[in-house]
Design a protein around this motif. Structure first.
Motif, short mmCIF file in Angstrom:
data_model
loop_
_atom_site.label_atom_id
_atom_site.label_comp_id
_atom_site.label_asym_id
_atom_site.label_seq_id
_atom_site.Cartn_x
_atom_site.Cartn_y
_atom_site.Cartn_z
N LEU A 1 0.96 -1.14 -0.09
CA LEU A 1 0.03 0.09 -0.05
C LEU A 1 0.92 1.24 0.00
O LEU A 1 0.46 2.24 -0.73
N ILE A 2 1.90 1.15 0.71
CA ILE A 2 3.00 2.58 0.83
C ILE A 2 3.57 2.57 -0.59
O ILE A 2 3.54 3.74 -1.07
N GLU A 3 3.88 1.51 -1.08
CA GLU A 3 4.30 1.65 -2.61
C GLU A 3 3.28 2.23 -3.66
O GLU A 3 3.76 3.01 -4.42
N LEU A 4 2.21 1.78 -3.45
CA LEU A 4 1.17 2.23 -4.27
C LEU A 4 0.74 3.80 -3.91
O LEU A 4 0.46 4.64 -5.15
N SER B 1 3.42 5.74 -5.80
CA SER B 1 3.67 5.68 -7.29
C SER B 1 2.19 6.15 -8.11
O SER B 1 2.38 6.43 -9.32
N THR B 2 1.15 5.79 -7.45
CA THR B 2 -0.06 6.24 -8.61
C THR B 2 -0.54 7.66 -8.70
O THR B 2 -0.08 8.36 -7.98
N LYS B 3 -0.82 7.67 -9.90
CA LYS B 3 -1.44 8.81 -10.54
C LYS B 3 -2.76 9.07 -10.35
O LYS B 3 -3.33 10.07 -10.61
N ASP B 4 -3.25 7.98 -10.03
CA ASP B 4 -4.80 8.18 -9.96
C ASP B 4 -5.34 8.64 -8.53
O ASP B 4 -5.07 8.00 -7.56
N ALA C 1 -6.12 3.58 -1.24
CA ALA C 1 -4.87 2.88 -0.55
C ALA C 1 -4.72 3.39 0.64
O ALA C 1 -4.46 2.84 1.70
N VAL C 2 -4.99 5.04 0.92
CA VAL C 2 -4.66 5.40 2.24
C VAL C 2 -5.71 5.05 3.08
O VAL C 2 -5.28 4.83 4.24
N LEU D 1 -0.46 12.55 -0.39
CA LEU D 1 -1.59 13.47 0.05
C LEU D 1 -1.45 14.97 -0.21
O LEU D 1 -2.18 15.57 -0.91
N LEU D 2 -0.61 15.33 0.26
CA LEU D 2 -0.06 16.88 0.15
C LEU D 2 0.09 17.25 -1.11
O LEU D 2 -0.13 18.21 -1.77
N GLU D 3 0.88 16.34 -1.65
CA GLU D 3 1.60 16.66 -3.17
C GLU D 3 0.17 16.66 -4.01
O GLU D 3 -0.02 17.43 -5.04
N ARG D 4 -0.54 15.60 -3.85
CA ARG D 4 -1.91 15.32 -4.61
C ARG D 4 -2.66 16.70 -4.42
O ARG D 4 -3.38 17.28 -5.69
#
Length: 125
Positions: free
Chosen positions: A53-56, A59-62, A69-70, A87-90
């Protein structure tokens, strides 16, 4: 002595491993989303599930998949704050208002006093 609980642990471990494999190899979005949600139900304290889940998350753009995943990570490893930077980046980079809203809502769940999440929620709502 009843060994059924031990047997169910092995079945659960097999299910978790199958979900982890599916997440790492799925190319169909609907299967990936279901596997992420299911991992949140069964993956408690499983290092492989947590790492996957941490890797996802990293890496995910969705936007939707990120928040799923969070949410799953929060269920199986509630104190884990690894999702906060993603999440902050998103919130800061997503052009999709719904994606920013979903990321901010997810962030508030794992970091309730986060000022960026609160500001985003106030701005969008």
């Amino acid at each position: 002595m009843d060994n059924t609980s031990g047997a169910s642990c092995f079945v659960c471990a097999d299910a978790i491993n199958a979900l982890v494999d599916l997440i790492r190899t799925a190319d169909e979005h609907s299967y990936l989303t279901l596997a992420v949600k299911d991992l949140g139900l069964f993956g408690a304290d499983n290092e492989g599930a947590i790492v996957t889940l941490i890797e996802l998350i990293a890496s995910t753009k969705d936007d939707y998949l990120l928040c799923e995943a969070v949410a799953s990570l929060g269920k199986i490893d509630p104190g884990n704050k690894i999702a906060i930077p993603a999440l902050l980046e998103r919130i800061q980079t997503s052009q999709d208002e719904c994606g920013r809203l979903y990321a901010a809502e997810s962030l508030v769940k794992i970091d309730p006093g986060n000022p960026k999440a609160i500001a985003t929620l106030c701005q969008i709502r």
